[in-house]
Design a protein around this motif. Structure first.
Motif, short mmCIF file in Angstrom:
data_model
loop_
_atom_site.label_atom_id
_atom_site.label_comp_id
_atom_site.label_asym_id
_atom_site.label_seq_id
_atom_site.Cartn_x
_atom_site.Cartn_y
_atom_site.Cartn_z
N LYS A 162 -3.16 24.85 2.66
CA LYS A 162 -2.89 26.26 2.37
C LYS A 162 -3.27 27.11 3.57
CE LYS A 162 -3.41 25.93 -2.65
NZ LYS A 162 -4.05 26.49 -3.86
N GLN A 163 -2.41 28.07 3.90
CA GLN A 163 -2.66 29.01 5.00
C GLN A 163 -2.27 30.41 4.56
OE1 GLN A 163 -1.48 27.37 9.08
NE2 GLN A 163 -0.33 25.99 7.75
N VAL A 164 -2.92 31.40 5.17
CA VAL A 164 -2.60 32.80 4.88
C VAL A 164 -2.29 33.51 6.19
CG1 VAL A 164 -4.01 32.86 2.80
CG2 VAL A 164 -5.04 33.50 4.99
N GLU A 333 1.44 34.06 2.55
CA GLU A 333 0.71 32.81 2.34
C GLU A 333 1.68 31.66 2.33
OE1 GLU A 333 -0.17 32.10 -2.20
OE2 GLU A 333 -0.84 34.12 -1.65
#
Length: 340
Positions: A162-164, A333
């Protein structure tokens, strides 16, 4: 089905080769500093000869660049490859790469390096990584957005990442800046936008890179998107991501039309465009005009000013991985799943 390399672990070796541009002597310190930072984190670094030279827009002859890359792709002891940076004419080595002998290992980079990443994934089904270059890892600390690259390189089939979106980005490029504490001066608020001005959610198999270089693969054996989609993705839709490094607004528009008319977007779920300092207005025609016409022509959702490419920091994308991307109220995201 996609092929994912084994995750990089401490104690293993990262190979550094320059399949596009090498590094002029006055900038060799950037390589030494980056090497030291990775060694401090427990990795062994093997640097090829091409990294230290530059002549006529490339590190070395196409034969030498291809030979060094082939050797690293086939070396069991090298688990990951990270070029120093991009360049201009990587495309000329593509016919010399021994695709069938390439081992599944992570390759990381952007700019002209994305030409190699794109071709390798399409030709072999091996997942590749679009993200930071080696010379941008020379600081003691890495900003939260950039630092995700290491989690990606240590991942393998079945992983979820997961990345934002970043909070701030660097508005002006400067290789000479002393890290304080990051290599970038993050001075401007990040603002992901959508052509529709509405929240956007899209999902599909990631594929993309630097528009300036990869669009030249259309019509070559290294840009057959339909065959790649059929062979390795079971015809799942592609979620495209792109950045514009140097093209004016009209050149950008022509490039998108060429891609569309070549069928690249026939089975797609959406497009994510990175921030750019290019896209110069031509006769009142702007990059936003190009994006609006693209969205109308393809009926695809479009997010822009995202964390991709030459206006750092940038998210880390895995070509071939499944992803879900959301943009709402200026933030974004992305969740990637490394599924076959």
């Amino acid at each position: 089905m996609m092929r994912y390399p084994k995750g990089l672990q401490t104690g293993q070796t990262i190979g550094v080769t320059a399949p596009s541009s090498g590094v002029d002597s006055e900038l060799h310190d950037l390589i030494h500093l980056s090497k030291k930072q990775l060694e401090n984190r427990g990795y062994n670094i093997k640097i090829g000869e091409t990294v230290w030279t530059q002549y006529k827009a490339a590190s070395a002859t196409k034969e030498k660049r291809a030979a060094e890359l082939n050797a690293m792709l086939q070396n069991h002891d090298i688990r990951t490859i990270i070029p120093p940076w991009g360049g201009e004419i990587l495309q000329e080595i593509l016919p010399l790469i021994e695709w069938e002998k390439a081992q599944a290992k992570w390759i990381l980079g952007y700019s002209d390096t994305s030409t190699l990443l794109f071709a390798l994934t399409l030709k072999t089904g091996i997942a590749t990584v679009h993200g930071t270059n080696l010379i941008e890892l020379r600081s003691d600390e890495w900003d939260p957005t950039t630092s995700k690259f290491l989690e990606v390189l240590s991942s393998e089939e079945g992983s979820m990442i997961k990345q934002v979106s970043s909070s701030y980005y660097q508005s002006k490029w400067n290789h000479d800046k002393i890290p304080d504490p990051y290599i970038y001066k993050l001075d401007t608020t990040t603002n992901w936008e959508t052509v529709s001005n509405l929240p956007v959610e899209m999902n599909g198999r990631l594929l993309g890179g630097c528009l300036d270089t990869i669009h030249h693969l259309i019509g070559t054996p290294y840009g057959d998107v339909k065959e790649f989609q059929k062979t390795y993705l079971n015809n799942e839709p592609i979620l495209w991501y792109f950045e514009n490094c140097e093209m004016s607004a009209t050149d950008f528009h022509r490039t998108l039309m060429q891609m569309q008319q070549s069928g690249w977007f026939e089975n797609a779920s959406g497009v994510l465009f990175g921030r750019t300092v290019a896209g110069q207005e031509v006769g009142g025609f702007t990059t936003l005009d190009a994006l609006e016409r693209f969205a109308e022509a393809t009926s695809l959702p479009v997010i822009y000013n995202a964390d991709i490419g030459h206006v750092p920091p940038q998210l880390t994308f895995i070509n071939g991985a499944y992803a879900e991307i959301k943009a709402n109220n200026g933030t974004g995201e992305m969740t990637m799943i490394l599924k076959k």
